[in-house]
Design a protein around this motif. Structure first.
Motif, PDB file in Angstrom:
ATOM      1  N   GLU A   1      -7.336  -7.006  -9.433  1.00  0.00           N
ATOM      2  CA  GLU A   1      -7.010  -5.681  -8.904  1.00  0.00           C
ATOM      3  C   GLU A   1      -5.800  -5.766  -7.962  1.00  0.00           C
ATOM      4  OE1 GLU A   1     -10.536  -3.668  -7.563  1.00  0.00           O
ATOM      5  OE2 GLU A   1      -9.356  -2.365  -6.246  1.00  0.00           O
TER       6      GLU A   1
ATOM      7  N   LEU B   1      -7.530  -1.501  -1.117  1.00  0.00           N
ATOM      8  CA  LEU B   1      -7.003  -2.876  -1.151  1.00  0.00           C
ATOM      9  C   LEU B   1      -7.823  -3.788  -0.234  1.00  0.00           C
ATOM     10  CD1 LEU B   1      -3.110  -2.453  -1.315  1.00  0.00           C
ATOM     11  CD2 LEU B   1      -4.648  -3.275  -3.099  1.00  0.00           C
TER      12      LEU B   1
ATOM     13  N   GLY C   1       2.585   1.979  -3.192  1.00  0.00           N
ATOM     14  CA  GLY C   1       1.619   2.490  -4.156  1.00  0.00           C
ATOM     15  C   GLY C   1       1.260   3.940  -3.890  1.00  0.00           C
TER      16      GLY C   1
ATOM     17  N   THR D   1       0.823  -1.214   0.000  1.00  0.00           N
ATOM     18  CA  THR D   1       0.000   0.000   0.000  1.00  0.00           C
ATOM     19  C   THR D   1       0.851   1.254   0.000  1.00  0.00           C
ATOM     20  OG1 THR D   1      -1.696  -1.170   1.272  1.00  0.00           O
ATOM     21  CG2 THR D   1      -1.860   1.224   1.177  1.00  0.00           C
TER      22      THR D   1
ATOM     23  N   HIS E   1      -1.977  -4.112  -8.653  1.00  0.00           N
ATOM     24  CA  HIS E   1      -1.338  -3.215  -7.686  1.00  0.00           C
ATOM     25  C   HIS E   1       0.038  -3.750  -7.281  1.00  0.00           C
ATOM     26  CE1 HIS E   1      -0.480  -1.124  -3.904  1.00  0.00           C
ATOM     27  NE2 HIS E   1      -1.298  -0.189  -4.334  1.00  0.00           N
TER      28      HIS E   1
ATOM     29  N   ASP F   1      -5.860   4.433   0.159  1.00  0.00           N
ATOM     30  CA  ASP F   1      -5.318   3.342  -0.656  1.00  0.00           C
ATOM     31  C   ASP F   1      -5.479   1.993   0.057  1.00  0.00           C
ATOM     32  OD1 ASP F   1      -4.657   5.239  -2.497  1.00  0.00           O
ATOM     33  OD2 ASP F   1      -2.540   5.331  -1.973  1.00  0.00           O
TER      34      ASP F   1
END
Lengths: 302, 302
Positions: free
Chosen positions: B270, B259, A199, A196, B274, B255
């Motif tokens: 997805e 997730l 990203g 995360t 990522h 974010d």
């Protein structure tokens, strides 16, 4: 006396190829057979001479095995096992190295009715993938968790435990559900958080990717390592261990909200107290030999 | 020609003592003076012979300095500067090593009216603290960001830049506010996340602390390193750079929620997409020499 004489490895990535190398080193007389679904990986494994034989089919790989270890992403375990079910010798032990155990155990039991299945999880790895990335000492002083079903044959469990001990691992037995909750916090949640934040940093507009890279030594670079792990493997882990991961994530989010609030309200003492107590865990990890005692993970500073 | 002949370091922890060692190595003829508010640190610094002189007061330390570097927690910068304001030579340059620049610049300007202040931030460190933790190569190939105010004397900036280059650092100039936003993502947010997850793991009831430690090689141990950093330093960072940290944290939380949702809904594609794109950042960091190219940070396996 060797625990197994003929070992088959299905899946020759980082973990499978490390097992092959470690077996070669620790038990050189074991006959090693390998298979991978990807022909390119089989060719590489051949070139690297990881095994005595690399077979083109999973069935041919297991036909005279006394131990078969599945080293494929957890979402592929069931299909991989089904691929050799017809050729599996009746007295073979089947194991795996998957990071989630409850769902893998169900998938293997369904694909291999009547087989002796002892699931396992060596808690070891690096961020690299593929047959070239493996090395023989990967499991040294790492824990290998066995999660036999209730009523599993204790002799089969002990043979598998002895196999892993010879590769340098320490053994722990655990119920599959408990394993999945423990690993949700020590492995799955950290990976999710790392993926995360990397990203988030990539998507900023006002801070460029080049700036994120340049100043990563402030802490961010630590997260990029595990966020460079194999995407297929990790997609499967989160889907397979969904409940435990979501539960741990919920607790993490609550704790993060509490610290966020302390920052917003300027509560320095609360922040200090929290930061003070997290040092003890690091000390425990170092004392128990689960990380490099040198500062900065022993990174070279020239 | 040396950029400075008489350098004073106020605060002799990890960073201050590393500067002292690096100056000794790179510019051995520089006269080094040190001071720390903590008498025990002064005694240790004396024993380690970090400086030519260790003074009992900050005023005595700066009295003939041509460069004074403040190496104290960012929340203590203003008070530390005020402590030597009366003794600061008119032509001395004052700098610091704080992780936040806008608020530190304000605090220093207030404490030292009329002084030549060039704030700086060497993006380097380890999780250790104190005078024994420092080492001369800490700044090699790391970035040192200078954040001079608009209209700052370019000769003073260049002298400070040259000082840091001699300690092995690369130099970048940046506006203080932009620095604070860049570092919020590359350093402050990662530390906050690491402190949080280590706290979350410590507080679980069904997973013991002993289990967290044992199976930390699954990823968790990486987070414990930066969560072992100095609590006072980090409390001050979060309070000083509050707005930028809270903003980055907000983006991170969004974010993470995305997730989390992908996991809950079983959206494998997805997740895969990522996880796939976060690998590129790691490659950039390695290519630019900002991390060890070896797998697992070059940790010893054996």
């Amino acid at each position: 006396m060797l625990p197994f004489a003929r070992v088959t490895i299905i899946g020759l990535g980082l973990i499978g190829s490390s097992i092959a190398r470690a077996v070669r080193q620790a038990m050189p007389t074991v006959r090693l057979t390998g298979h991978d679904f990807d022909p390119a990986v089989r060719t590489t494994a051949d070139t690297l001479q990881l095994c005595d034989d690399i077979t083109d089919t999973a069935g041919a790989a297991v036909i005279d095995a006394d131990l078969v270890i599945l080293c494929v992403p957890v979402g592929a375990m069931g299909a991989a096992a089904a691929g050799f079910a017809a050729d599996l010798p009746a007295d073979a032990i089947v194991s795996d190295v998957g990071s989630c155990k409850a769902e893998v155990a169900r998938a293997l039991a369904e694909a291999l009715p009547g087989a002796t299945i002892i699931p396992a999880h060596p808690v070891a790895g690096t961020e690299r993938s593929g047959p070239e990335a493996g090395f023989a000492s990967l499991f040294h002083k790492r824990w290998c968790i066995l999660t036999p079903a209730e009523g599993a044959d204790p002799i089969a469990v002990e043979r598998l435990a002895e196999f892993w001990r010879r590769l340098g691992a320490d053994i722990e037995l655990m119920a599959p559900d408990h394993h999945d909750r423990v690993l949700a916090v020590t492995s799955h949640l950290p990976h999710l958080i790392a993926y995360t934040i990397v990203g988030t940093a990539s998507d900023l507009e006002e801070v460029t990717q080049s700036e994120v890279i340049k100043y990563s030594a402030g802490g961010f670079r630590d997260f990029t390592r595990i966020a460079a792990s194999d995407p297929t493997m990790w997609r499967d882990v989160f889907l397979s261990n969904r409940e435990a991961v979501l539960d741990m994530l919920q607790r993490f989010s609550e704790d993060l909200t509490a610290l966020q609030r302390a920052i917003r309200l300027g509560k320095g003492e609360e922040l200090f107290d929290h930061f003070e107590r997290t040092r003890a865990i690091r000390r425990g990890i170092i004392e128990q030999g689960q990380d490099d005692p040198a500062p900065d993970f022993g990174r070279s500073h020239d």
